[in-house]
Design a protein around this motif. Structure first.
Motif, PDB file in Angstrom:
ATOM      1  N   ALA A  94      23.027  31.676   8.182  1.00 38.64           N
ATOM      2  CA  ALA A  94      23.339  32.252   6.875  1.00 38.64           C
ATOM      3  C   ALA A  94      22.440  33.423   6.491  1.00 38.64           C
ATOM      4  O   ALA A  94      22.772  34.200   5.602  1.00 38.64           O
ATOM      5  N   SER A  95      21.290  33.556   7.146  1.00 42.14           N
ATOM      6  CA  SER A  95      20.387  34.681   6.869  1.00 42.14           C
ATOM      7  C   SER A  95      19.392  34.787   8.021  1.00 42.14           C
ATOM      8  O   SER A  95      19.312  33.872   8.865  1.00 42.14           O
ATOM      9  N   GLY A  96      18.624  35.860   8.033  1.00 43.73           N
ATOM     10  CA  GLY A  96      17.563  35.979   9.037  1.00 43.73           C
ATOM     11  C   GLY A  96      16.572  34.846   8.872  1.00 43.73           C
ATOM     12  O   GLY A  96      16.129  34.242   9.854  1.00 43.73           O
ATOM     13  N   MET A  97      16.224  34.530   7.633  1.00 43.42           N
ATOM     14  CA  MET A  97      15.277  33.431   7.387  1.00 43.42           C
ATOM     15  C   MET A  97      15.844  32.113   7.901  1.00 43.42           C
ATOM     16  O   MET A  97      15.108  31.270   8.426  1.00 43.42           O
ATOM     17  N   GLY A  98      17.155  31.929   7.739  1.00 49.34           N
ATOM     18  CA  GLY A  98      17.807  30.716   8.248  1.00 49.34           C
ATOM     19  C   GLY A  98      17.631  30.614   9.759  1.00 49.34           C
ATOM     20  O   GLY A  98      17.346  29.539  10.298  1.00 49.34           O
ATOM     21  N   SER A 167       6.067  44.917  14.622  1.00 50.07           N
ATOM     22  CA  SER A 167       5.911  43.955  13.527  1.00 50.07           C
ATOM     23  C   SER A 167       5.880  44.702  12.195  1.00 50.07           C
ATOM     24  O   SER A 167       5.681  45.922  12.156  1.00 50.07           O
ATOM     25  N   SER A 168       6.082  43.939  11.126  1.00 53.14           N
ATOM     26  CA  SER A 168       6.128  44.532   9.787  1.00 53.14           C
ATOM     27  C   SER A 168       4.773  45.176   9.470  1.00 53.14           C
ATOM     28  O   SER A 168       3.800  44.926  10.162  1.00 53.14           O
ATOM     29  N   SER A 169       4.723  45.979   8.478  1.00 55.77           N
ATOM     30  CA  SER A 169       3.605  46.810   7.984  1.00 55.77           C
ATOM     31  C   SER A 169       3.362  48.055   8.840  1.00 55.77           C
ATOM     32  O   SER A 169       3.967  49.068   8.593  1.00 55.77           O
ATOM     33  N   ASN A 194      13.309  40.267  16.681  1.00 56.17           N
ATOM     34  CA  ASN A 194      13.597  41.607  17.236  1.00 56.17           C
ATOM     35  C   ASN A 194      14.359  42.469  16.229  1.00 56.17           C
ATOM     36  O   ASN A 194      15.023  43.431  16.605  1.00 56.17           O
ATOM     37  N   THR A 195      14.259  42.101  14.943  1.00 60.65           N
ATOM     38  CA  THR A 195      15.047  42.784  13.908  1.00 60.65           C
ATOM     39  C   THR A 195      14.716  44.275  13.829  1.00 60.65           C
ATOM     40  O   THR A 195      15.607  45.105  13.707  1.00 60.65           O
ATOM     41  N   ILE A 196      13.426  44.615  13.892  1.00 59.73           N
ATOM     42  CA  ILE A 196      13.032  46.011  13.668  1.00 59.73           C
ATOM     43  C   ILE A 196      13.460  46.878  14.860  1.00 59.73           C
ATOM     44  O   ILE A 196      13.995  47.971  14.678  1.00 59.73           O
ATOM     45  N   ALA A 197      13.286  46.377  16.074  1.00 64.01           N
ATOM     46  CA  ALA A 197      13.680  47.172  17.252  1.00 64.01           C
ATOM     47  C   ALA A 197      15.199  47.224  17.393  1.00 64.01           C
ATOM     48  O   ALA A 197      15.766  48.264  17.707  1.00 64.01           O
ATOM     49  N   HIS A 214      17.267  37.471  15.094  1.00 68.69           N
ATOM     50  CA  HIS A 214      17.576  38.669  14.305  1.00 68.69           C
ATOM     51  C   HIS A 214      17.876  38.335  12.856  1.00 68.69           C
ATOM     52  O   HIS A 214      18.514  37.321  12.564  1.00 68.69           O
ATOM     53  N   SER A 215      17.449  39.232  11.975  1.00 71.10           N
ATOM     54  CA  SER A 215      18.075  39.304  10.668  1.00 71.10           C
ATOM     55  C   SER A 215      19.169  40.350  10.832  1.00 71.10           C
ATOM     56  O   SER A 215      18.881  41.536  11.034  1.00 71.10           O
ATOM     57  N   GLY A 216      20.431  39.921  10.759  1.00 73.26           N
ATOM     58  CA  GLY A 216      21.548  40.863  10.890  1.00 73.26           C
ATOM     59  C   GLY A 216      21.745  41.673   9.623  1.00 73.26           C
ATOM     60  O   GLY A 216      22.541  42.618   9.588  1.00 73.26           O
ATOM     61  N   SER A 217      20.998  41.301   8.569  1.00 76.67           N
ATOM     62  CA  SER A 217      21.127  41.972   7.270  1.00 76.67           C
ATOM     63  C   SER A 217      20.657  43.419   7.317  1.00 76.67           C
ATOM     64  O   SER A 217      20.905  44.181   6.383  1.00 76.67           O
ATOM     65  N   LYS A 218      19.937  43.805   8.388  1.00 72.08           N
ATOM     66  CA  LYS A 218      19.361  45.159   8.464  1.00 72.08           C
ATOM     67  C   LYS A 218      20.278  46.050   9.316  1.00 72.08           C
ATOM     68  O   LYS A 218      21.421  46.230   8.994  1.00 72.08           O
ATOM     69  N   TYR A 219      19.757  46.574  10.443  1.00 73.16           N
ATOM     70  CA  TYR A 219      20.527  47.542  11.235  1.00 73.16           C
ATOM     71  C   TYR A 219      21.811  46.977  11.835  1.00 73.16           C
ATOM     72  O   TYR A 219      22.788  47.696  11.985  1.00 73.16           O
ATOM     73  N   VAL A 226      25.931  42.447   3.776  1.00 71.92           N
ATOM     74  CA  VAL A 226      26.033  41.090   4.346  1.00 71.92           C
ATOM     75  C   VAL A 226      24.641  40.594   4.742  1.00 71.92           C
ATOM     76  O   VAL A 226      23.884  41.329   5.379  1.00 71.92           O
ATOM     77  N   LEU A 227      24.343  39.360   4.347  1.00 66.92           N
ATOM     78  CA  LEU A 227      23.088  38.730   4.751  1.00 66.92           C
ATOM     79  C   LEU A 227      23.434  37.795   5.905  1.00 66.92           C
ATOM     80  O   LEU A 227      24.313  36.948   5.765  1.00 66.92           O
ATOM     81  N   TYR A 228      22.792  37.960   7.054  1.00 61.97           N
ATOM     82  CA  TYR A 228      23.022  36.989   8.141  1.00 61.97           C
ATOM     83  C   TYR A 228      21.892  37.003   9.162  1.00 61.97           C
ATOM     84  O   TYR A 228      21.049  37.902   9.156  1.00 61.97           O
ATOM     85  N   GLY A 229      21.874  35.968   9.987  1.00 66.78           N
ATOM     86  CA  GLY A 229      20.850  35.867  11.023  1.00 66.78           C
ATOM     87  C   GLY A 229      21.471  35.396  12.320  1.00 66.78           C
ATOM     88  O   GLY A 229      22.602  34.904  12.340  1.00 66.78           O
ATOM     89  N   SER A 346      14.718  45.825   0.964  1.00 66.78           N
ATOM     90  CA  SER A 346      15.231  45.729   2.326  1.00 66.78           C
ATOM     91  C   SER A 346      15.200  47.092   3.016  1.00 66.78           C
ATOM     92  O   SER A 346      14.613  48.051   2.504  1.00 66.78           O
ATOM     93  N   TRP A 347      15.823  47.166   4.174  1.00 65.13           N
ATOM     94  CA  TRP A 347      15.797  48.397   4.979  1.00 65.13           C
ATOM     95  C   TRP A 347      16.909  48.311   6.016  1.00 65.13           C
ATOM     96  O   TRP A 347      17.582  47.295   6.120  1.00 65.13           O
ATOM     97  N   GLY A 348      17.115  49.410   6.779  1.00 58.92           N
ATOM     98  CA  GLY A 348      18.075  49.391   7.891  1.00 58.92           C
ATOM     99  C   GLY A 348      19.511  49.589   7.456  1.00 58.92           C
ATOM    100  O   GLY A 348      20.432  49.290   8.204  1.00 58.92           O
TER     101      GLY A 348
HETATM  102  C1  LIG Z   1      11.417  41.680  10.204  1.00 56.65           C
HETATM  103  C2  LIG Z   1      12.249  40.780   9.336  1.00 56.65           C
HETATM  104  N1  LIG Z   1      12.657  39.607   9.815  1.00 56.65           N
HETATM  105  C3  LIG Z   1      13.400  38.753   9.074  1.00 56.65           C
HETATM  106  C4  LIG Z   1      13.755  39.063   7.778  1.00 56.65           C
HETATM  107  C5  LIG Z   1      14.563  38.079   6.980  1.00 56.65           C
HETATM  108  O1  LIG Z   1      15.900  38.375   7.013  1.00 56.65           O
HETATM  109  P1  LIG Z   1      16.962  37.955   5.880  1.00 56.65           P
HETATM  110  O2  LIG Z   1      16.634  38.739   4.658  1.00 56.65           O
HETATM  111  O3  LIG Z   1      18.281  38.262   6.497  1.00 56.65           O
HETATM  112  O4  LIG Z   1      16.781  36.484   5.644  1.00 56.65           O
HETATM  113  C6  LIG Z   1      13.368  40.280   7.237  1.00 56.65           C
HETATM  114  C7  LIG Z   1      13.770  40.646   5.846  1.00 56.65           C
HETATM  115  O5  LIG Z   1      13.315  41.599   5.267  1.00 56.65           O
HETATM  116  C8  LIG Z   1      12.583  41.163   8.033  1.00 56.65           C
HETATM  117  O6  LIG Z   1      12.153  42.359   7.549  1.00 56.65           O
END
Ligand SMILES: Cc1ncc(COP(=O)(O)O)c(C=O)c1O
Length: 401
Positions: A94-98, A167-169, A194-197, A214-219, A226-229, A346-348
């Motif tokens: 349901a989300s990347g976090m999921g 990684s983030s930051s 691998n969401t960012i790459a 993956h968080s599919g919610s980005k790129y 759509v929010l998905y993972g 968010s981004w992407g």
């Molecule tokens: C690198 C990364 N992974 C995972 C997530 C979480 O994804 P979602 O918002 O689809 O739950 C995010 C959300 O910003 C993210 O930046």
């Protein structure tokens, strides 16, 4: 779940666009509709009791029976994502976090130890710190720039390495090949966000990483709607993750969201090729700007891990962080004076977005910020599909105010 695709086996190399546009879509099967339908149904019925008994006795494979377990629309998306990540299997969430939560809790058990990178997305850290620890799963956070960071943290009960590269930051990298090798020699399972790459720019499984999240919610979706993972891995690992955290906890992606995600994915290759080009152009522009102290973008020669980026990535998309010269007051005026960029977390997506990573952080000291590769003068930019000249004009005018 579906029979082999009519397009034949996936000849993946150089054919990302082919996967996104056609793989798994079973053209001709739905009244010659070009776009496969949304299977908005809970149940799939059996023709008699024998068929139902047979299905359950044979380990529930070969057909659909209940949408919490699997659904034809979502299965098309899963087939494409598995191919993009060169994995035998994929499950959507349901989300990347999921997807992140299901992977960690599905693969680790009470008494295990996880080594994770310190600079991962902050809510992924919270899953490790606040949820995994509640089930007596211990976690050690490491810098992750050196393979030795992982080697030194291994304990007899270490079962998982959790990576995010970039990684983030500051978009720091981990050496995927070296870490994959180390993990294998210790029987440790490697997970990567691998969401960012994205799979357009990096396939972690090429370097021996086991589970790609993956968080599919980005790129991947790219349209900010759509929010998905997703989790891509060998069949037995996906099964282990999906068995409880997907089927039992009901952490699933609905058919309509899957259909929207398919629509977004069809232009993924096109968007990423563009983002790689324009992202680098804007990063170079910012790097030479007098008001900018530093740009963090893996494909800039000034990035401390540029050589590693060239080795394991094919591009760096359009996400970057900049550090401004004159501290927080300048950050405030820069962000508030941008006209084209929206301030959003968010981004992407197709639109340019700006975010202040230190938003909402209270009681943080310099040491903590440094350790997490953050600073109070850092701003994150996600470059969208607008005219690059207008983007540069907007950035320049906000920087000079
Ligand atoms: C690198 C990364 N992974 C995972 C997530 C979480 O994804 P979602 O918002 O689809 O739950 C995010 C959300 O910003 C993210 O930046």
């Amino acid at each position: 779940m579906y029979p082999p695709n009519e397009a034949g086996p996936v000849d993946y190399e150089g054919r990302i666009a082919q996967v996104c546009t056609h793989l798994g879509e079973r053209k001709g099967a739905f009244d010659f509709s070009i776009i496969p339908p949304v299977y908005e149904t809970v149940n799939f019925y059996f023709k008699d009791l024998e068929e139902a008994q047979h299905y359950f006795n044979q380990g529930k494979s070969g057909r659909f029976y209940y949408t919490r377990v699997s659904n034809p629309t979502t299965a098309i998306l899963e087939q494409k994502l598995a191919a993009l990540e060169k994995a035998p299997a994929c499950k959507c969430f349901a989300s990347g976090m999921g997807a992140i939560g299901a992977s960690i809790l599905g693969l680790a058990k009470s008494g295990d130890h996880i080594v994770a990178v310190k600079t991962i997305y902050k809510n992924s850290s919270r899953i490790l710190n606040e949820i995994a620890r509640r089930y007596s799963i211990d976690v050690t956070f490491v810098g992750g720039h050196r393979v030795e960071d992982f080697a030194e943290a291994i304990r007899p009960n270490t079962t998982i390495f959790y990576l995010e590269s970039p990684s983030s930051s500051r978009y720091s990298l981990q050496d995927l090949e070296a870490i994959g090798k180390l993990a294998r020699s210790h029987g440790i399972t490697t997970l990567i966000d691998n969401t960012i790459a994205t799979p357009y720019n990096q396939n972690p499984r090429d370097y021996g990483i086991d589970v790609v999240i993956h968080s599919g919610s980005k790129y991947l979706n790219g349209h900010g709607d759509v929010l998905y993972g997703a989790v891509c891995a060998d069949e037995h690992l996906v099964q282990k993750i999906a068995e409880r955290e997907h089927y039992l906890l009901g952490n699933i992606l609905g058919p309509l969201e899957s259909w929207l995600a398919l629509r977004g994915l069809r232009t993924f290759a096109l968007r990423m090729a563009y983002y790689n080009k324009v992202g680098l152009e804007i990063a170079c522009f910012l790097e030479s700007h007098p008001k900018v102290a530093r740009v963090y973008y893996p494909m800039l020669e000034s990035h401390p891990q540029y050589k590693l980026a060239l080795r394991q990535m094919r591009g760096a998309g359009s996400l970057m962080a900049i550090e401004l010269k004159d501290g927080y007051e300048k950050v405030r005026s820069f962000i508030n004076n941008l006209r084209l960029f929206k301030i959003a977390a968010s981004w992407g997506s197709f639109e340019s977005l700006v975010w202040y990573p230190a938003t909402g952080m209270r009681n943080i000291d310099e040491d903590w910020l440094k350790e997490h590769e953050l600073s109070l003068s850092m701003v994150r930019l996600s470059i969208g599909l607008e005219d690059p000249e207008l983007i540069k004009e907007d950035l320049d005018s906000a920087l000079r105010k």
